[in-house]
Design an enzyme around this catalytic site. Structure first.
Site, PDB file in Angstrom:
ATOM      1  N   GLN A   1       6.409   0.358 -13.763  1.00 11.35           N
ATOM      2  CA  GLN A   1       6.444   0.227 -12.310  1.00 11.35           C
ATOM      3  C   GLN A   1       7.102  -1.097 -11.922  1.00 11.35           C
ATOM      4  O   GLN A   1       6.719  -2.161 -12.393  1.00 11.35           O
ATOM      5  CB  GLN A   1       5.032   0.286 -11.731  1.00 11.35           C
ATOM      6  N   ASP A   2       8.123  -1.010 -11.064  1.00 11.76           N
ATOM      7  CA  ASP A   2       8.816  -2.199 -10.544  1.00 11.76           C
ATOM      8  C   ASP A   2       9.541  -2.985 -11.639  1.00 11.76           C
ATOM      9  O   ASP A   2       9.480  -4.211 -11.688  1.00 11.76           O
ATOM     10  CB  ASP A   2       7.837  -3.126  -9.816  1.00 11.76           C
TER      11      ASP A   2
ATOM     12  N   GLN B   1       1.579  -3.698 -11.356  1.00 11.77           N
ATOM     13  CA  GLN B   1       3.034  -3.816 -11.348  1.00 11.77           C
ATOM     14  C   GLN B   1       3.455  -4.902 -12.330  1.00 11.77           C
ATOM     15  O   GLN B   1       2.783  -5.925 -12.460  1.00 11.77           O
ATOM     16  CB  GLN B   1       3.531  -4.147  -9.943  1.00 11.77           C
TER      17      GLN B   1
ATOM     18  N   ARG C   1      12.465   5.818  -2.272  1.00  9.39           N
ATOM     19  CA  ARG C   1      11.439   5.778  -1.227  1.00  9.39           C
ATOM     20  C   ARG C   1      11.804   4.678  -0.238  1.00  9.39           C
ATOM     21  O   ARG C   1      12.348   3.634  -0.610  1.00  9.39           O
ATOM     22  CB  ARG C   1      10.057   5.466  -1.826  1.00  9.39           C
TER      23      ARG C   1
ATOM     24  N   ASP D   1       9.416   3.265  -8.540  1.00 11.81           N
ATOM     25  CA  ASP D   1      10.189   2.243  -7.815  1.00 11.81           C
ATOM     26  C   ASP D   1      10.811   1.242  -8.783  1.00 11.81           C
ATOM     27  O   ASP D   1      10.774   0.027  -8.560  1.00 11.81           O
ATOM     28  CB  ASP D   1       9.294   1.505  -6.813  1.00 11.81           C
TER      29      ASP D   1
END
Length: 398
Positions: A222-223, A200, A308, A244
């Site tokens: 990611q992130d 991440q 999510r 995400d």
């Protein structure tokens, strides 16, 4: 968050901005869009001219150096920064040494602790390859760039290199009253495969209350954007990521923002999930947090979820948002915990596009009524009528 999504993601050596490359022209380090981004970032760490302390002659507006005249500053505004006022102080950052600071962190460090003034960190065009931290003792700071495609702060930490996902952020904001305008925040670590451990890589972490972003870019995979804690406002921003890529437990309003997925493309005829836009972390029905996206657009690559349920009471709303066909027909995911189906709040209202079809949405997704959506459409959702309006006046022009 460790990704728990099946599928594969392309592993790239260079970070993607506007397809494959980016051009942030500066006088000192000019390069073409054909230059790989990481090479360009590396070049920006090298001085093209010997660095010499800046002085300004009392009878001239020419920028002079102790070792002689610096031609890199010829096009720099001669009377900038302006003098301080009782309400505003300006801290000027330029990579070529044409004002007081060459790094953003140095300018932040110079801001007085617990200042009640608006402290504008004016950041000239260029990529600033550094890690920046704004502690809670430095409220009321504005980062003002020259365009989100012209000014950027970039770093390449990951959860592994930083000893934790939250610490991988290129820019970390813990102070209240932070504002950013016309600037990008980037994490240029390699794009991880779904399920990769400790890969991440945050572009920014926003932990302070009452933060606002106008015309900003957030680039990562990611992130990307840790919308962590507090009340936040995003207007006309460009947010890129894969898994995400907007996550946290803040109460935030996103207006007219572009959300671009760079999740692994899915071959025609397959429906393997490769990414997700949000992962909200509301932990109790008593918590007044959530993300609201109004008049936004979602596009890019992959086959992705809108959100999510990172925590049981995750709350996300999309209203008047254009969704391309990359949105999975089910729309949402309960983090593989069916008990969360009863507690999450996932709502959609008058969205458009191939990805906005509600026919096959998960049962716990809600088609909101006019009355249900009303609290999430305006800045009152984040109490913006109490704190947001004065921020619009903190722009400093040249």
């Amino acid at each position: 968050m460790r990704a728990q999504i099946n599928g594969s993601a392309a592993f790239v050596a260079a970070f993607l901005v506007f397809s494959a490359h980016i051009c942030f022209p500066t006088t000192a380090h000019s390069y073409s869009p054909a230059t790989p981004l990481l090479e360009a970032l590396s070049n920006l760490t090298e001085h093209s001219f010997p660095f010499c302390p800046l002085t300004i002659g009392s009878n001239s507006t020419d920028h002079q150096y102790d070792c002689g005249y610096n031609p890199l500053c010829d096009d720099f505004p001669p009377d900038f920064p302006p003098p301080d006022t009782p309400a505003v102080s300006v801290f000027c950052v330029d990579p070529n040494g044409c004002c007081d600071f060459t790094t953003v962190q140095a300018a932040v460090d110079a801001v007085p602790n617990h200042s009640r003034k608006r402290n504008v960190v004016w950041i000239n065009k260029g990529i600033y390859f550094e890690k920046v931290n704004i502690p809670s003792s430095k409220p009321n700071i504005t980062f003002q760039g020259q365009g989100f495609d012209m000014t950027a702060i970039a770093w390449n930490d990951t959860a592994k290199s930083a000893n934790g996902t939250f610490y991988s952020a290129t820019v970390s904001v813990f102070a209240s009253g932070f504002v950013a305008k016309n600037i990008s925040f980037m994490n240029v670590a390699p794009i991880p495969r779904p399920g990769a451990v400790d890969a991440q890589a945050l572009a920014i972490r926003i932990n302070g209350d009452q933060a606002a972003f106008w015309g900003c870019g957030f680039f990562g995979a990611q992130d990307t954007l840790h919308d962590d804690r507090g009340r936040h406002y995003f207007k006309e921003c460009f947010i890129q990521g894969s898994i995400d890529f907007i996550f946290g437990d803040a109460r935030s309003l996103y207006e007219n923002c572009r959300l671009i997925s760079i999740a692994d493309p899915v071959p025609s005829g397959q429906r393997s999930i490769t990414g997700s836009v949000t992962a909200h972390a509301r932990v109790s029905e008593d918590d007044n947090t959530g993300y609201s996206f109004v008049h936004c657009s979602i596009g890019g690559t992959g086959w992705i979820w809108l959100g999510r349920a990172w925590r049981p009471y995750s709350r996300v709303i999309f209203a008047y948002t254009s969704m391309s066909d990359i949105i999975a027909s089910e729309g949402w995911n309960d983090w593989n915990d069916p008990s969360r189906d009863q507690t999450v709040f996932y709502g959609e209202y008058k969205c458009t596009g191939d990805g906005a079809n509600l026919a096959d949405r998960v049962p716990y997704a809600q088609k909101l009524s006019d009355a249900q959506v009303l609290p999430y459409l305006k800045t009152s959702f984040i109490d913006g009528d109490q704190w947001l309006k004065p921020y619009g006046d903190s722009l400093v022009s040249t």
